[in-house]
Design a protein around this motif. Sequence first.
Motif, short mmCIF file in Angstrom:
data_model
loop_
_atom_site.label_atom_id
_atom_site.label_comp_id
_atom_site.label_asym_id
_atom_site.label_seq_id
_atom_site.Cartn_x
_atom_site.Cartn_y
_atom_site.Cartn_z
N GLY A 87 44.14 55.78 3.07
CA GLY A 87 45.56 55.51 3.20
C GLY A 87 46.28 56.59 3.97
N SER A 88 47.58 56.64 3.80
CA SER A 88 48.43 57.60 4.51
C SER A 88 48.31 57.35 6.02
N GLU A 89 47.99 58.40 6.77
CA GLU A 89 47.84 58.29 8.22
C GLU A 89 46.64 59.12 8.66
N PRO A 90 46.10 58.89 9.84
CA PRO A 90 44.83 59.53 10.22
C PRO A 90 44.84 61.05 10.16
N THR A 91 45.95 61.68 10.46
CA THR A 91 45.97 63.14 10.54
C THR A 91 46.20 63.84 9.21
N ASP A 92 46.49 63.08 8.16
CA ASP A 92 46.75 63.66 6.84
C ASP A 92 45.44 63.70 6.06
N GLN A 93 45.07 64.88 5.54
CA GLN A 93 43.82 65.07 4.82
C GLN A 93 42.62 64.55 5.63
N SER A 298 48.51 59.03 -4.80
CA SER A 298 48.52 57.56 -4.74
C SER A 298 49.92 56.98 -4.84
N GLY A 299 50.93 57.83 -4.96
CA GLY A 299 52.30 57.34 -4.99
C GLY A 299 52.70 56.65 -3.69
N LEU A 300 53.76 55.91 -3.76
CA LEU A 300 54.19 55.10 -2.63
C LEU A 300 54.91 55.93 -1.59
N ASN A 301 54.86 55.50 -0.35
CA ASN A 301 55.56 56.17 0.73
C ASN A 301 56.91 55.51 0.98
N PRO A 340 41.71 35.00 6.45
CA PRO A 340 42.10 36.02 5.48
C PRO A 340 43.60 36.15 5.30
N TYR A 341 43.98 36.42 4.07
CA TYR A 341 45.36 36.76 3.75
C TYR A 341 45.57 38.23 4.07
N LYS A 342 46.57 38.55 4.86
CA LYS A 342 46.79 39.94 5.27
C LYS A 342 48.25 40.36 5.12
N SER A 343 48.98 39.66 4.28
CA SER A 343 50.39 39.98 4.03
C SER A 343 51.14 40.04 5.35
N ASP A 344 51.95 41.08 5.57
CA ASP A 344 52.79 41.14 6.77
C ASP A 344 52.18 41.96 7.88
N LEU A 345 50.88 42.23 7.81
CA LEU A 345 50.22 43.00 8.86
C LEU A 345 50.35 42.27 10.20
N GLY A 346 51.01 42.91 11.16
CA GLY A 346 51.17 42.33 12.48
C GLY A 346 52.31 41.34 12.61
N GLY A 382 56.95 45.72 1.83
CA GLY A 382 55.96 45.74 2.90
C GLY A 382 55.90 47.07 3.61
N LYS A 383 56.06 47.05 4.91
CA LYS A 383 55.82 48.22 5.76
C LYS A 383 56.61 49.44 5.33
N GLY A 384 57.78 49.24 4.74
CA GLY A 384 58.62 50.37 4.35
C GLY A 384 58.02 51.25 3.28
N TRP A 385 57.02 50.76 2.56
CA TRP A 385 56.36 51.56 1.52
C TRP A 385 54.97 52.05 1.95
N VAL A 386 54.62 51.85 3.19
CA VAL A 386 53.29 52.19 3.69
C VAL A 386 53.42 53.16 4.85
N ARG A 387 52.58 54.20 4.85
CA ARG A 387 52.70 55.22 5.90
C ARG A 387 52.35 54.68 7.29
N ASP A 388 51.24 53.94 7.38
CA ASP A 388 50.76 53.48 8.69
C ASP A 388 49.95 52.20 8.47
N GLN A 389 50.63 51.06 8.58
CA GLN A 389 49.95 49.78 8.33
C GLN A 389 48.79 49.55 9.27
N ALA A 390 48.94 49.90 10.51
CA ALA A 390 47.89 49.64 11.49
C ALA A 390 46.63 50.45 11.20
N TYR A 391 46.79 51.54 10.45
CA TYR A 391 45.65 52.38 10.11
C TYR A 391 44.97 51.93 8.82
N ALA A 392 45.73 51.76 7.75
CA ALA A 392 45.13 51.53 6.44
C ALA A 392 45.58 50.24 5.77
#
Length: 566
Positions: A87-93, A298-301, A340-346, A382-392
């Motif tokens: 999760g998060s984004e590629p450069t974190d941890q 694991s808290g929300l972004n 597949p169900y992918k919610s609002d991805l894309g 949706g996207k507002g609680w996720v750091r980087d949808q395209a990544y994770a």
Amino acid sequence: MNKRTILTTILSVSILMVSSCGKDFLEKNAQGELTEGEVSMSDGIEQVLLGAYGIMNGNVNGTWGNYSSAPSQWIFGEMTSDNAHKGSEPTDQPNMNALETYSANGVNDNLSTMWQVYYEGVLRANNVLKLLAVDQQGEKTVGADRAKQIAGEARMLRAHYYFYLWRVFKNIPYVDENTSTEDAKTIPNNTDVLPKIIDDLIFAKDNLPIAKINGEKGRMDQNIAKAYLGKVYLYQKKYPEALVLLKEVIAGKDIKVMPFQNNFDVLTEDGPEVVLASKHAINPDRSGDNANVGDMLSGLNGNNPVGCCGFFQPTIDLVNAYKVDNAGLPMLNNEYRTDPYKSDLGSEDSYTLNVNLRFDPRLDYTVGRRGVRYLDYGVMPGKGWVRDQAYAGPFVGIKTMIPQELFASYATADTYLTALDVNIIRLADVILMAAECHVELNQLPEALALVNSIRERAAKLPPKLTGAGVPAADYEVKPYPVFPDQEYARKAVRFERRLELAMEGHRFFDLVRWGVAKQVIESYSTFEGSLLPSYKGLVFKPTNEYFPIPQDEIDKSGGTLKQNDL
């Protein structure tokens, strides 16, 4: 030498302490250990025992940084499987990225933390046993019955800490209460420690009381030892031996009357389903070193009551695994990956939740998804609680979170840490382990009954709602009418473990012990990678079934410890 001098000498035996100075894990007193003047024999032993319990929450060094030693084992047990992304984004941890993509080496800090924390637990348990031996050879300030219980508790704790280390590293050195400080520095990691773990578990089973000591939640007891020993036997494929123990744990309990959601509610977590849990609490000053430290990321972004940190996201594959067919049964051959169900991805701006999709209701008690109410935080946007949808991906976890109305009593002031316990073994896990034993012994009706008890409980879950107050899916889960053959039953039990225990630290270790990790993870990579490019083309080798030995530990051993094949 008088007994106080002996006691102080033992308390001063060097054991591991996590630090950044690179000291050998046998050269420092452990955090939380007592010093001369603070201890009488019986009270001192009890206090040192509590110190050994203190490692259950995976924390010896404040709050931040203890992620890989979390009792939930979300990094090694879920993030490395088909269930969860870092999760998060590629450069974190970024060192977590290497674990998730099976490219870690021995300088990964997550490996060092896991090793150091749980070896401190081992050595604290050893100190309890040393102190107890001195007392029982001398003044006997601890009564005989309590002495047996203390030994059982210490050896149960030691078995747990060693088992966590063994699952992750496989080849580890074994140090017990009879190992001298000097000898401990030269013990190699070329001997299987599982027989020693089993010895401790058998001793614990035979010497721990049936009921919790003084009614204290979190104390080791006979039931825990039986469940844990059954689990270890299952790892060894000793199905008859495991089944005897697991059935004893299950006896007289009806999982169908134990609400699934109570396991993840800070107000109801001490219910009858708990077998072994890491107990957590918020300190009176709202500090969190005794809290659920390991799951804090694991808290929300974003704009929500927590606002940090966006890690530990469920995979698209896991979410789709909760689809059911027209009979209300799982799709055991991965048919769920079609359309597949992918919610609002894309499609963030034009997304509308389809409430007609057929899902097992456990989905929305495991995963947060756009359009569905999330605890008392409101509708997940949706996207507002996720750091980087395209990544994770577009999904977030829910099992580690608590309602905001409880923050004042059960969370630190910054809300990152909570008092929510972590279930290490719960009754549903035991039931499904017993079902697995029945399958491997070709006792299919017995396996069917156990699996269906889990599914019948799931069918009672109240529907999660949309913002408009209607069910967020066409929820359905039905019992299997029959297990027609052993292979079908095996698939059904394994799939049920995924659905029931998702995001609880079991999945990767299950795949490894079943011998299907390569097949499952590479198939998952093909599917998940078609939607999230970061996970395309994962290659899983036999040596990825366990993780590298921390290089700093090899260096400090002078080469006695040998690196795992990479």
